[in-house]
Design an enzyme around this catalytic site. Structure first.
Site, short mmCIF file in Angstrom:
data_model
loop_
_atom_site.label_atom_id
_atom_site.label_comp_id
_atom_site.label_asym_id
_atom_site.label_seq_id
_atom_site.Cartn_x
_atom_site.Cartn_y
_atom_site.Cartn_z
N GLU A 168 0.80 -1.22 0.00
CA GLU A 168 0.00 0.00 0.00
C GLU A 168 0.83 1.28 0.00
OE1 GLU A 168 -3.21 0.17 -0.36
OE2 GLU A 168 -3.41 -2.02 -0.43
N SER A 207 -41.39 -40.91 30.50
CA SER A 207 -41.21 -41.23 31.92
C SER A 207 -40.26 -40.29 32.64
CB SER A 207 -40.69 -42.67 32.05
OG SER A 207 -41.66 -43.59 31.61
#
Length: 831
Positions: free
Chosen positions: A86, A369
């Site tokens: 850059e 159950s």
């Protein structure tokens, strides 16, 4: 000459004034570089586990995903790649690229639009963080000049390292990722500190055109851009040729999903709780939030792996047929404070074929159950008028109940067997259905619902919709709620509220929220809670149904209960130690039935292996016993104090004051005549006398006892002075047919073979039992078993039985109504 001098001076002043005006017009409204921190992309909401490990970054739709790192924590290779690509003169230039400005000026003169022009790292930071979005979109010389001056000012106000850190933490890398840490997590599912050279180069290349180089969409373009970055690094001397070549050849493995998430269902629940705690602007603005949750990521990972393995085994049995189990869920809670330590809502959140996005940890399903401990705990309350204990005797024999609709309800055990007289301990631990319904019938459905509600369980619909099937799980509950209810047994009877969040900090590290201290509410006698835990952890008591070496054993003290619903729609295993409660559900999110899989074979292994994994290295702990309990020896068959001839004894725990005071009378020792096998008389010689142990059971147990080949006293006695003396037992009772039964005549069977059994039981000494049908005597039987058969005849009918007891008095059963119907459709065959 003097005139020319005055004209020149005026020209200079005019030019200076014009320049000042132009400067003010162009640059007067430039933002102050000191305002730069106010324009940073705010950090995302980070959701972590209890140790601070990342679970998910909640993305702000406006600012995207962002996580900041100090420059020292950003890998050097990533910094070098950024500078080489850059702004190769970054550490030497004054913040602006003078050559780029001249180029932009020349292009502007030719075309009026800045079509090209390099920007330094400082210029990019200035443009992206200080200029408005509208101005950033302009491609003019004016914007370029303003940007350059602003960058020059920023370079004077901040150090180069500060500017580079801003760039690396604020630049947009695509896929809503701002900053290198968010980008590393987004594209590679790892922190920036773990990036390789090849991965770093790919990320650096994205900033030029994030959408064009997105590797999820354009992997080839992204790879080409990565090679450009590597070449620039080589040119800058940041890497060697060998490093360049290795990185260029290194295969890239991207994250499976653009936004990796751990414990997705748990995270979604945390987000919902955050929405309730904070307004949206407080969550997604003001610096973002870090949310430390209760989750243990190691346990979560283990739970997910165990679930995946078990579902694979269920659906790929060796040489067998798939059990068609598509989903599973698990919840692990700290029993002391309700903190959710693990929560799996489905095996794969992103699997649409199994409806993985549905969170089955919070979706109501029938528990089978697994609801029984709640029913029995309500029955054991010392506040009830009729005191029950773990030694309360229950009849596990065929029993018909009337529902509130007036229909007959006949529960059966899972294995279809009957076990005769059983104590409450065995009935609960072995999950026997008939005793559970007897228990619910004794305490009442409303009382059971109220008690369940006290424990945090809520059932859909009105209470009047529920009947005795509730004892077998006939009401839908959420897994997380049922697990929390079981935690109350572990902690001494206190209701806890499952919690997800420990604390919330803002971006400055200030505490914004801390979970309040747990406020458990005592909803159950601590002694009852301990008794339930003692029963559910009793391997001997569950041996009747599960054997001695079932998957429920985890080689330490643990209470556990399974549940299976009709047609295998759902199965459950919920269990706990003193500190940890874990609930597991297995089934299908769409409620499709599985194939022959129960709580013990489906959910049980998941519970077993998770408990063992989570508790590895932890000491075995007994459930703390509260005061007010006493241990007494009882006769195993009756639950009463053992008489002299009781052959089977065990110790049992009782709430003080509820222990039995009556001696067992089920076992009786009689003297028989060896030659006849009948009772000895006065004439029987001593040499022919022998003692024999027989059972003196209530009449309802006689058919079961005879089926087992047990010696009944009633079968040996012709006359008994104690006939009809059993407390609370009718002298004669009709046990079949059940009230309000509807029989239907089959068109495919011969009519003479279609008969209904009429049966009654009586106390010892009852003889000459006559069955009456529609006011007419049908059949008389002189001695047990009292039963006969009647051929079906259409219509509504009434049946009862009459007999004479040992004193000669007439005894009669209640009248039972039933109906016989013709088939609704009769196939008469072709004409």
């Amino acid at each position: 000459m003097k005139k020319l001098w005055h004209l020149a001076l005026i020209g200079v002043l005019l030019f200076g004034s014009a320049a000042l005006v132009a400067y003010h017009l162009l640059f007067g409204d430039l933002p102050d570089p000191q305002e730069l921190p106010q324009h940073l992309a705010q950090p995302s909401v980070r959701i972590t586990d209890r140790e601070g490990r990342l679970l998910y970054d909640v993305i702000d739709a406006n600012s995207g995903r962002n996580m900041t790192l100090p420059l020292a924590q950003i890998p050097l290779i990533l910094r070098q790649a950024t500078v080489a690509t850059e702004d190769s003169s970054f550490y030497a230039n004054p913040g602006v690229d003078l050559v780029g400005i001249v180029r932009a000026f020349w292009i502007n003169l030719r075309g009026g639009e800045v079509l090209a022009g390099g920007s330094t790292i400082t210029q990019q930071v200035s443009r992206n963080l200080l200029l408005t979005a509208e101005e950033r979109s302009q491609r003019t010389l004016t914007r370029k000049l303003r940007e350059s001056l602003l960058a020059w000012r920023v370079a004077r106000a901040f150090s180069k390292d500060d500017i580079l850190a801003l760039y690396l933490n604020q630049m947009y890398y695509g896929a809503l990722a701002y900053g290198v840490e968010a980008a590393a997590q987004t594209y590679f599912g790892k922190p920036a500190t773990a990036l390789t050279l090849a991965e770093s180069a790919l990320l650096v290349g994205l900033t030029q055109a994030p959408s064009a180089y997105n590797p999820f969409i354009n992997p080839d373009a992204a790879k080409a851009r990565q090679l450009v970055v590597l070449s620039l690094m080589l040119k800058a001397g940041s890497i060697s040729q060998e490093e360049h070549d290795l990185a260029a050849r290194e295969p890239l493995f991207y994250a499976a999903a653009p936004y990796p998430v751990n414990a997705p269902h748990f995270v979604m629940m945390v987000q919902a709780e955050l929405d309730a705690l904070f307004p949206a602007e407080a969550v997604y603005q003001s610096g973002g939030l870090t949310v430390r949750t209760t989750l243990n990521l190691d346990w979560q990972t283990q739970a997910e792996a165990i679930i995946a393995e078990q579902l694979f085994r269920l659906n790929n049995p060796p040489g067998g047929v798939s059990h068609r189990a598509g989903s599973a869920a698990l919840v692990a809670l700290d029993t002391r404070n309700g903190q959710v330590l693990a929560l799996v809502g489905s095996p794969d959140y992103f699997d649409e074929s199994s409806s993985g996005a549905i969170n089955m940890a919070v979706t109501p399903r029938q528990p089978g159950s697994a609801l029984k401990p709640i029913i029995y705990a309500a029955a054991l309350s010392p506040d009830r008028p009729q005191l029950w204990t773990p030694a309360t005797l229950l009849f596990d024999v065929r029993t018909a109940f009337l529902t509130h609709e007036g229909e007959s309800y006949v529960p059966v055990n899972y294995d279809r067997n009957e076990n005769g007289p059983v104590l409450l301990r065995t009935a609960l631990a072995s999950s026997l259905n008939i005793p559970a319904v007897l228990t619910l019938d004794a305490i009442g459905v409303q009382a059971a619902l109220d008690f369940a509600n006290d424990l945090g369980l809520t059932f859909p619909g009105d209470a009047q919709e529920y009947d005795l099937s509730l004892a077998l799980g006939g009401g839908a509950v959420r897994l997380i709620d049922l697990t929390a209810a079981y935690a109350a047994f572990a902690n001494g009877g206190a209701r806890i509220q499952p919690g997800l969040i420990l604390e919330v900090h803002d971006s400055r590290g200030d505490l914004r929220y801390a979970a309040p201290p747990p406020a458990p509410v005592q909803v159950m006698d601590a002694r009852v809670a301990w008794l339930i835990s003692d029963i559910l952890s009793d391997n001997d008591a569950r041996r009747l149904s599960f054997g001695g070496s079932s998957i429920l054993n985890i080689d330490r003290i643990a209470a556990v209960k399974t549940g299976t619903t009709n047609d295998f729609h759902d199965n459950w295993t919920v269990g706990y130690t003193p500190d940890l409660a874990v609930g597991v559900w297995v089934g299908n999110a769409g409620n499709e039935p599985m194939q022959n899989v129960s709580g013990i074979s489906g959910a049980g292994p998941i519970w077993h292996y998770f408990m063992r994994a989570a508790l590895t290295g932890q000491p075995d702990q007994a459930f703390p016993q509260p005061p007010g309990l006493t241990s007494v020896e009882i006769c195993t068959l009756s639950g009463l104090l053992p008489g002299d001839v009781c052959p089977y004894r065990q110790r049992e725990w009782f709430i003080a004051g509820t222990q039995p005071t009556t001696t067992d009378a089920f076992f009786q020792e009689i003297t028989i005549d060896k030659t006849t096998g009948l009772l000895a008389t006065e004439e029987t010689p001593a040499a022919l006398r022998a003692t024999q142990l027989v059972l003196d059971l209530p009449p309802l147990l006689h058919p079961w006892a005879r089926a087992q080949g047990l010696a009944l006293l009633d079968d040996l006695l012709l006359v008994s002075a104690d006939a009809g003396s059993q407390s609370g037992t009718a002298a004669l009772r009709l046990i079949y047919p059940d009230p309000n039964t509807i029989f239907r005549i089959s068109p495919t069977l011969p009519r003479q073979t279609q008969q209904v059994r009429l049966a009654a039981v009586a106390n010892a000494g009852t003889r000459q039992v006559t069955f009456w049908l529609d006011d007419a005597p049908l059949s008389t039987i002189d001695q047990p078993p009292f039963e006969t058969w009647w051929p079906l005849s259409p219509g509504e009918h009434r049946v009862w039985a009459e007999g004479r007891d040992a004193r000669g008095a007439t005894v009669r059963t209640e009248t039972v109504h039933f109906e016989v119907r013709l088939p609704e459709e009769v196939d008469e065959g072709p004409p």
